[in-house]
Design an enzyme around this catalytic site. Structure first.
Site, PDB file in Angstrom:
ATOM      1  N   TYR A  18       0.816  -1.220   0.000  1.00 52.79           N
ATOM      2  CA  TYR A  18       0.000   0.000   0.000  1.00 52.79           C
ATOM      3  C   TYR A  18       0.851   1.272   0.000  1.00 52.79           C
ATOM      4  O   TYR A  18       1.765   1.418   0.812  1.00 52.79           O
ATOM      5  CB  TYR A  18      -0.955  -0.004   1.211  1.00 52.79           C
ATOM      6  N   ASP A  19       0.503   2.177  -0.917  1.00 55.67           N
ATOM      7  CA  ASP A  19       1.231   3.445  -1.035  1.00 55.67           C
ATOM      8  C   ASP A  19       0.665   4.517  -0.114  1.00 55.67           C
ATOM      9  O   ASP A  19       1.386   5.405   0.317  1.00 55.67           O
ATOM     10  CB  ASP A  19       1.123   3.991  -2.473  1.00 55.67           C
ATOM     11  N   THR A  20      -0.668   4.450   0.091  1.00 55.30           N
ATOM     12  CA  THR A  20      -1.328   5.486   0.888  1.00 55.30           C
ATOM     13  C   THR A  20      -1.929   4.849   2.144  1.00 55.30           C
ATOM     14  O   THR A  20      -2.672   3.863   2.057  1.00 55.30           O
ATOM     15  CB  THR A  20      -2.425   6.200   0.062  1.00 55.30           C
ATOM     16  N   THR A  52       2.487   7.760   1.475  1.00 59.04           N
ATOM     17  CA  THR A  52       1.644   8.928   1.753  1.00 59.04           C
ATOM     18  C   THR A  52       0.839   8.618   3.011  1.00 59.04           C
ATOM     19  O   THR A  52       0.213   7.555   3.106  1.00 59.04           O
ATOM     20  CB  THR A  52       0.672   9.201   0.575  1.00 59.04           C
ATOM     21  N   ARG A 239      -4.380   0.790  -3.884  1.00 60.72           N
ATOM     22  CA  ARG A 239      -3.114   0.758  -3.155  1.00 60.72           C
ATOM     23  C   ARG A 239      -3.181   1.635  -1.908  1.00 60.72           C
ATOM     24  O   ARG A 239      -2.203   2.224  -1.472  1.00 60.72           O
ATOM     25  CB  ARG A 239      -1.948   1.173  -4.078  1.00 60.72           C
TER      26      ARG A 239
END
Lengths: 300, 300
Positions: A18-20, A52, A239
């Site tokens: 996961y990016d966020t 993020t 994500r």
């Protein structure tokens, strides 16, 4: 069924995936004024891995700016732009979605956080922290002048709530044609440092009951909050993961927005709520005891 | 379908048919401090025709003794024994039905009427008009000591209601095992002299919402109130009529107790609530505009 995270490899893979990362705050990062063990280190790991980070809270007692003070006080790194509160989302909703005309105003049951966000969005209001409404004296209609320009009532957590505030809001909602009924969020309780107290949902309950009418809710689990985040931040729902301690707010919010969800057991939800015969029908993707567990993944 | 009363013969036959007349007060005999035209003459006719008269009110802000003062002030003849209020019925319920042990007490959200009736029935209580609870200061659990002897929370109309009262009641209901949740009545609004204001049901709504739990209700339409009357007065339900202005309290109460019912249109209910496509499913036996209409029958 939820995946129970336990090994360092699992935590590491989760962070990769996961990016966020959207975090609820009360019950996840802290309890009132006590930080959850490992919360700061966990955020440090996520930042070092270029994630993020967003803080998505239903707490409407503080504006984003004031809420930032709470992060500072507890030593948690955060910027105002990373913080999304239900007071802020309510103000944005009123100005940008409802488009309340400039000659109309809002009657507020709530605290200074709501007032600050409304002011920031250029929305006029009355009530709120006005000392005239902070009274336990009986309310008399004979001494009340209805302001015909009140086009909405916004109700949030208000620890000064009283019969005068409820009665005034009731007058606006029954006597001003088209007056909208909004609540910052519907949390039935909120976790104070020393235990649970009635929440914003409970504060708005007398009006719901007297009017037999449900308000428009802004905070989690309503998608209004996510719309507000989308307008400010780019993220790919596939994500993105929502981390929270409440099934019927945080986890439902994530699921409603097509995000993945991680439940922690340091807040409202306990093991018996997710296991056994009385388990909730709201099932998170992942479960871990505490957000501090993610430290097992380590920095890159 | 309801019978619409209009001719002197109809009013005369109605009075003949019923020996016991139960009256709601607010909206039937008076509005706040204004007497409904003809109410005194109508009661005089019933008394001259040897009818048993009872006043059955959900108003819990006054004890029966204080409520008698309201009758006196408006020039309406009544004795305390003829008056049944939801504060009195609640006190009788707690002492005689619930049989709260003598070493237990009640936490009250309500006014002096409830306190007087509890005192009269020998029930210990805290809260109510205690100045310590009449505050708009924030409530802190750190400064709160839970009284383990509180075995019930009783909630009625309280124009001094505030966050401290709601929070204390919430603590007792969540932390004292077996603590009962009672409301004097569930009226969503009440008719003040100058218009509608939030009622006892609205006052109890934050606790319902925060607890996700419905209270035991004592006043109309609950049969608890009728049980309380039955214990004190002999009457034949078949020859008893309940007169009221609210379908979902007065008329439902009469129907639930096997009484006949007469709706007056001087209070909450208007013509559109009983006629046409949006008419209520609660249908009274008789309808007349005002209780003053019964004067057409004349004395014997």
């Amino acid at each position: 069924m939820s995946i129970r995270l336990s090994s360092p490899e699992q935590y590491d893979a989760l962070i990769d995936k996961y990016d966020t990362w959207m975090f609820d705050c009360d019950g996840v990062l802290w309890h009132g004024d006590r930080l959850i063990d490992g919360a700061i280190d966990m955020l440090h790991i996520l930042r070092s891995r270029k994630k993020t980070i967003l803080f998505v809270t239903n707490n409407a007692s503080k504006s984003r700016k004031s809420y930032k003070g709470k992060f500072d006080q507890l030593g948690v790194v955060a910027s105002v732009d990373e913080i999304f509160g239900s007071a802020y989302a309510s103000a944005v909703y009123i100005s940008s979605v409802m488009k309340l005309p400039k000659d109309k105003k809002v009657y507020v049951i709530g605290m200074s956080g709501i007032e600050e966000e409304l002011r920031e969005e250029g929305v006029s209001f009355i009530g709120g922290t006005d000392p005239a409404d902070c009274t336990v004296e009986p309310f008399s209609l004979a001494n009340f002048t209805l302001d015909p320009t009140v086009g909405a009532v916004l109700c949030g957590l208000d620890v000064h709530v009283n019969y005068t505030k409820i009665s005034k809001a009731f007058q606006y909602l029954t006597r001003n044609p088209g007056c909208q009924f909004l609540v910052t969020n519907e949390d039935s309780t909120y976790p104070s440092a020393d235990g649970l107290l009635p929440g914003a949902g409970a504060i708005s309950a007398p009006l719901r009951f007297a009017l037999d009418r449900d308000p428009i809710s802004i905070g989690k689990p309503a998608t209004t909050m996510l719309d507000c985040i989308k307008a400010k931040v780019n993220f790919d729902p596939k994500r993105t993961i929502m981390v929270g301690d409440r099934l019927n707010t945080d986890i439902l919010f994530g699921q409603g927005g097509g995000l993945s969800t991680l439940l922690v057991l340091t807040g409202i939800t306990s093991e018996k709520d997710i296991t056994g015969p009385n388990a909730s029908s709201i099932v998170p993707d992942y479960v871990t005891q505490s957000i501090g567990d993610l430290r097992a993944a380590g920095s890159p």
